[in-house]
Design a protein around this motif. Structure first.
Motif, PDB file in Angstrom:
ATOM      1  N   ASP A   1     -10.825  -5.742  -8.115  1.00  0.00           N
ATOM      2  CA  ASP A   1     -10.443  -5.244  -6.792  1.00  0.00           C
ATOM      3  C   ASP A   1     -11.573  -5.461  -5.783  1.00  0.00           C
ATOM      4  OD1 ASP A   1     -12.309  -3.192  -7.040  1.00  0.00           O
ATOM      5  OD2 ASP A   1     -10.821  -1.598  -7.283  1.00  0.00           O
ATOM      6  N   ARG A   2     -11.319  -5.105  -4.536  1.00  0.00           N
ATOM      7  CA  ARG A   2     -12.281  -5.403  -3.481  1.00  0.00           C
ATOM      8  C   ARG A   2     -13.533  -4.554  -3.573  1.00  0.00           C
ATOM      9  NH1 ARG A   2     -11.601  -2.811   1.796  1.00  0.00           N
ATOM     10  NH2 ARG A   2     -10.377  -0.886   1.651  1.00  0.00           N
TER      11      ARG A   2
ATOM     12  N   ARG B   1      -9.507   2.605  -2.739  1.00  0.00           N
ATOM     13  CA  ARG B   1     -10.067   2.601  -4.092  1.00  0.00           C
ATOM     14  C   ARG B   1      -9.152   3.344  -5.064  1.00  0.00           C
ATOM     15  NH1 ARG B   1     -15.379   1.936  -5.958  1.00  0.00           N
ATOM     16  NH2 ARG B   1     -16.204   2.061  -3.832  1.00  0.00           N
TER      17      ARG B   1
ATOM     18  N   THR C   1      -4.320 -12.364  -5.164  1.00  0.00           N
ATOM     19  CA  THR C   1      -3.030 -11.686  -5.204  1.00  0.00           C
ATOM     20  C   THR C   1      -2.271 -11.791  -3.894  1.00  0.00           C
ATOM     21  OG1 THR C   1      -4.001  -9.586  -4.520  1.00  0.00           O
ATOM     22  CG2 THR C   1      -3.867 -10.010  -6.878  1.00  0.00           C
TER      23      THR C   1
ATOM     24  N   SER D   1      -6.080   1.298  -6.578  1.00  0.00           N
ATOM     25  CA  SER D   1      -6.257   0.122  -7.431  1.00  0.00           C
ATOM     26  C   SER D   1      -5.661   0.316  -8.824  1.00  0.00           C
ATOM     27  CB  SER D   1      -7.737  -0.232  -7.544  1.00  0.00           C
ATOM     28  OG  SER D   1      -8.261  -0.664  -6.314  1.00  0.00           O
TER      29      SER D   1
ATOM     30  N   THR E   1       0.827  -1.203   0.000  1.00  0.00           N
ATOM     31  CA  THR E   1       0.000   0.000   0.000  1.00  0.00           C
ATOM     32  C   THR E   1       0.861   1.253   0.000  1.00  0.00           C
ATOM     33  OG1 THR E   1      -0.111  -0.121   2.416  1.00  0.00           O
ATOM     34  CG2 THR E   1      -1.916  -1.122   1.169  1.00  0.00           C
TER      35      THR E   1
ATOM     36  N   MET F   1     -16.632  -7.796  -4.689  1.00  0.00           N
ATOM     37  CA  MET F   1     -15.644  -8.545  -5.467  1.00  0.00           C
ATOM     38  C   MET F   1     -16.242  -9.829  -6.012  1.00  0.00           C
ATOM     39  SD  MET F   1     -11.983 -10.122  -4.219  1.00  0.00           S
ATOM     40  CE  MET F   1     -11.029  -8.633  -4.475  1.00  0.00           C
TER      41      MET F   1
ATOM     42  N   TYR G   1      -6.009  -1.936   0.625  1.00  0.00           N
ATOM     43  CA  TYR G   1      -5.697  -0.857  -0.303  1.00  0.00           C
ATOM     44  C   TYR G   1      -6.931   0.001  -0.534  1.00  0.00           C
ATOM     45  CZ  TYR G   1      -7.761  -4.407  -3.373  1.00  0.00           C
ATOM     46  OH  TYR G   1      -8.592  -5.359  -3.914  1.00  0.00           O
TER      47      TYR G   1
ATOM     48  N   ASN H   1      -5.571  -6.644   2.185  1.00  0.00           N
ATOM     49  CA  ASN H   1      -6.888  -6.367   1.620  1.00  0.00           C
ATOM     50  C   ASN H   1      -7.305  -4.925   1.917  1.00  0.00           C
ATOM     51  OD1 ASN H   1      -7.435  -9.126   0.754  1.00  0.00           O
ATOM     52  ND2 ASN H   1      -7.606  -9.614   2.924  1.00  0.00           N
TER      53      ASN H   1
ATOM     54  N   MET I   1      -7.965  -9.285  -6.257  1.00  0.00           N
ATOM     55  CA  MET I   1      -6.878  -8.532  -5.644  1.00  0.00           C
ATOM     56  C   MET I   1      -7.035  -8.531  -4.125  1.00  0.00           C
ATOM     57  SD  MET I   1      -6.905  -5.450  -8.474  1.00  0.00           S
ATOM     58  CE  MET I   1      -5.810  -4.365  -7.558  1.00  0.00           C
TER      59      MET I   1
END
Length: 634
Positions: free
Chosen positions: A279-280, A249, A241, A252, A155, A326, A247, A245, A314
């Motif tokens: 991404d999440r 928005r 990945t 991304s 991050t 996700m 990170y 978890n 991710m």
């Protein structure tokens, strides 16, 4: 140091893994055009074991994430860790989101573990194991790039430490850590999920929203189009990945941009290995160039890349489950692909192991495995991916994807191509079954709705098996209805074409011609008797081998599955005969005695496909001149 994307306050990490291929029509999305951002890459050389680092009691601590098992121990349970080969000190670096460990390609050292730990805002995190990543040769893809690991994402970090184990305890040459600052782009705040824009009857009716490469700020100068494409879609891989978890928005798009820079600048690949990442927040990013309009062979499951795609979630899903957003996007991508390519979601399929080196496959190269149509990476490879908490969701994912596909079939019907089959023009005797000139023009009828045509090929040398229908290589796109195509000597080639409509959508692959080139002149080895090389503009390639003695032999070794032997000779009154053998079997005789001087192609048809050494053996004390030998392989 230039500014980096704003960091979150977490000490966790992300390790990216997932690559594949997919074919879909081109759609312009209403996103702002994001300017390409040149990445900054830093290099930290790693030489041996740092004595100070080795005294740290945590230096050999357990690493979380992707294990790289030792091949000998696959069948017997836990993998042996190997011997410590390299341990770096804690090195200050430029601020980065993406890192990876690389080394010289072709090393003899077997890497059994690569682990990293990095420093973020809250200090040093724990060791994270990083899987060795190979681009794969199972589809014909090749690279001259460096060997290395999957991209390792944070991050936001500014220091790194690496640990490497090998079977021998010797470090691979050229070992280093590459760290990537992807910079800041407008895409980092605008790359949210755009509205879908489907076109009826193409399979895009249930396509999820996609962020194109321009949307995440891809620097297209870093690579090139991936030429190899899959001929059909057999299975869909799910990856994760690993790492954090947490990170944001806005990070991304920068993470995707950093992976692209790592794959192209650090690994030397022509493009990002991934096709799609989720991404999440449920955002779906298009990775590899042309992935939104074609089916380029990926690097997500070495040995099994051809005929598959990989969708990467991710995040780390060993102990934490994926978010609802996700999962919904992951299911939408899988359902879209299954609907678009007629994949029977809940069934199983046999996948051949294409033999990609250093990919840690559970099966041996050349073997065939039976797997679910939707599968986790760990099913075919020795890896934790896609994490236990995501792997355990796969049965439910398959059920949901099947329901989505069935609903699309009920509402929209079976997916149809935007254009039809293309009708090729008949090949001439100079083009088929042997393409005697190096370059020749093939043509076809115009197809209604086509604005251009993509020409494909697959090929093999005369000593190699022909690739199957799961693989194609794009070679040229033309606006007319003909193409001047080149093939090297000794190749057997299958050419095909497909139409492209005004929306960039692809039609079905249509057969053009299957043909072979004569073997190189130097491949005709003179093993017995007296041969002289003669030159004349009338001969094929302006040269020939000439003899006047019986039992003089020309040999081409290692021919694979030949059905006809075609020999270009100089015929004339009083010329001699030549027996043709495959191995020790005499398969025919050609006679070069003719009423007039001429260059002719004489043919011996074999009773079945045969492999081995092909020998031309003169039978008479009479002149024989051979200027070309070619093999029909169908």
């Amino acid at each position: 140091m230039r500014p980096l994307v704003r960091r979150t306050t977490t000490a966790s990490l992300v390790l990216a893994l997932a690559i594949g291929g997919v074919l879909l029509p081109a759609v312009e999305l209403p996103l702002p055009e994001a300017a390409a951002v040149p990445p900054e890459v830093g290099v930290v050389p790693v030489a041996g074991i740092d004595a100070t680092a080795r005294r740290d009691p945590t230096a050999l601590g357990r690493a979380e994430g992707h294990a790289v098992p030792h091949a000998q121990d696959h069948a017997d349970g836990p993998a042996a860790p190997g011997r410590l080969a390299a341990l770096s000190g804690r090195a200050e670096t430029l601020e980065f989101l993406v890192a990876g460990v690389t080394w010289d390609a072709g090393t003899a050292e077997e890497v059994t573990e690569v682990a990293l730990r990095v420093r973020e805002d809250r200090g040093w995190g724990g060791w994270q194991s990083v899987g060795v990543e190979n681009i794969g040769s199972d589809g014909g893809a090749a690279t001259d790039g460096r060997a290395g690991t999957e991209p390792f994402l944070s991050t936001g970090a500014d220091a790194v430490q690496v640990r490497v184990r090998t079977l021998s305890g010797r470090a691979p040459s050229g070992l280093r850590v590459d760290v990537v600052d992807p910079g800041v782009a407008a895409a980092d705040r605008s790359a949210t999920r755009p509205p879908s824009s489907a076109t009826a009857a193409t399979g895009d009716e249930i396509r999820p929203a996609l962020v194109p490469r321009s949307g995440w700020g891809a620097d297209e100068s870093l690579g090139s189009m991936w030429p190899e494409v899959s001929g059909r879609l057999d299975a869909l891989y799910v990856h994760h990945t690993a790492g954090t978890n947490s990170y944001s928005r806005s990070q991304s798009a920068a993470i995707v941009r950093g992976i692209h820079a790592y794959h192209t600048k650090s690994r030397g690949w022509p493009d990002i290995g991934y096709q799609f990442l989720v991404d999440r927040y449920g955002t779906v990013f298009v990775g590899r160039r042309e992935a939104a309009t074609d089916n380029p062979i990926g690097a997500q499951a070495g040995g099994f890349n051809t005929g598959t795609i990989g969708v990467s979630a991710m995040g780390n899903f060993e102990t934490t489950g994926p978010t609802a957003s996700m999962l919904r996007s992951l299911e939408r991508v899988l359902a879209w692909k299954a609907y678009r390519y007629h994949v029977p979601v809940t069934g199983s399929v046999s996948l051949p192991n294409g033999g990609s080196p250093d990919s840690n496959t559970r099966s041996s190269p050349g073997g065939v495995v039976r797997v679910p149509r939707i599968l986790g990476h760990r099913t075919t490879h020795w890896t934790a991916c896609p994490g236990e908490r995501l792997q355990s969701r796969l049965p439910a994912i398959r059920r949901t994807v099947k329901a989505m596909k069935d609903a699309a079939l009920d509402r929209y019907g079976t997916v149809r191509y935007p254009t039809g089959e293309i009708q090729p023009h008949a090949a001439t005797a100079n083009q088929y079954p042997i393409q005697w000139p190096a370059r020749t023009r093939f043509s076809w009828d115009p197809e209604p709705g086509a604005v251009r045509y993509q020409v494909l090929e697959r090929y093999a040398g005369y000593g190699s098996p022909m690739p199957n229908e799961r693989y194609w290589r794009r070679i040229i796109t033309v606006s007319g209805t003909s193409a001047n195509l080149y093939a090297a000597e000794g190749l057997s080639v299958q050419y095909a074409i497909r139409a492209v409509d005004s929306a960039g959508r692809l039609g079905p692959v249509s057969h053009l011609v299957r043909t072979s080139r004569p073997v190189p002149f130097t491949a005709m080895a003179r093993t017995t008797g007296t041969w002289a090389r003669v030159s004349d503009g009338d001969y094929f390639r302006d040269r020939a081998w000439s003899t006047i003695h019986a039992d003089s032999r020309l040999v081409v070794s290692g021919v694979e599955r030949v059905t006809q032997v075609r020999v270009m000779v100089a015929t004339a009154p009083g010329r001699g005969r030549v027996a043709v053998y495959v191995g020790s079997t005499r398969v025919g005789v050609i006679n070069t005695d003719a009423p007039s001087d001429a260059q002719r192609v004489l043919t011996v048809r074999l009773p079945e496909a045969m492999s081995g050494r092909v020998t031309l053996r003169t039978l008479d004390e009479a002149r024989v001149r051979v200027s070309g030998v070619a093999f029909v392989r169908w």
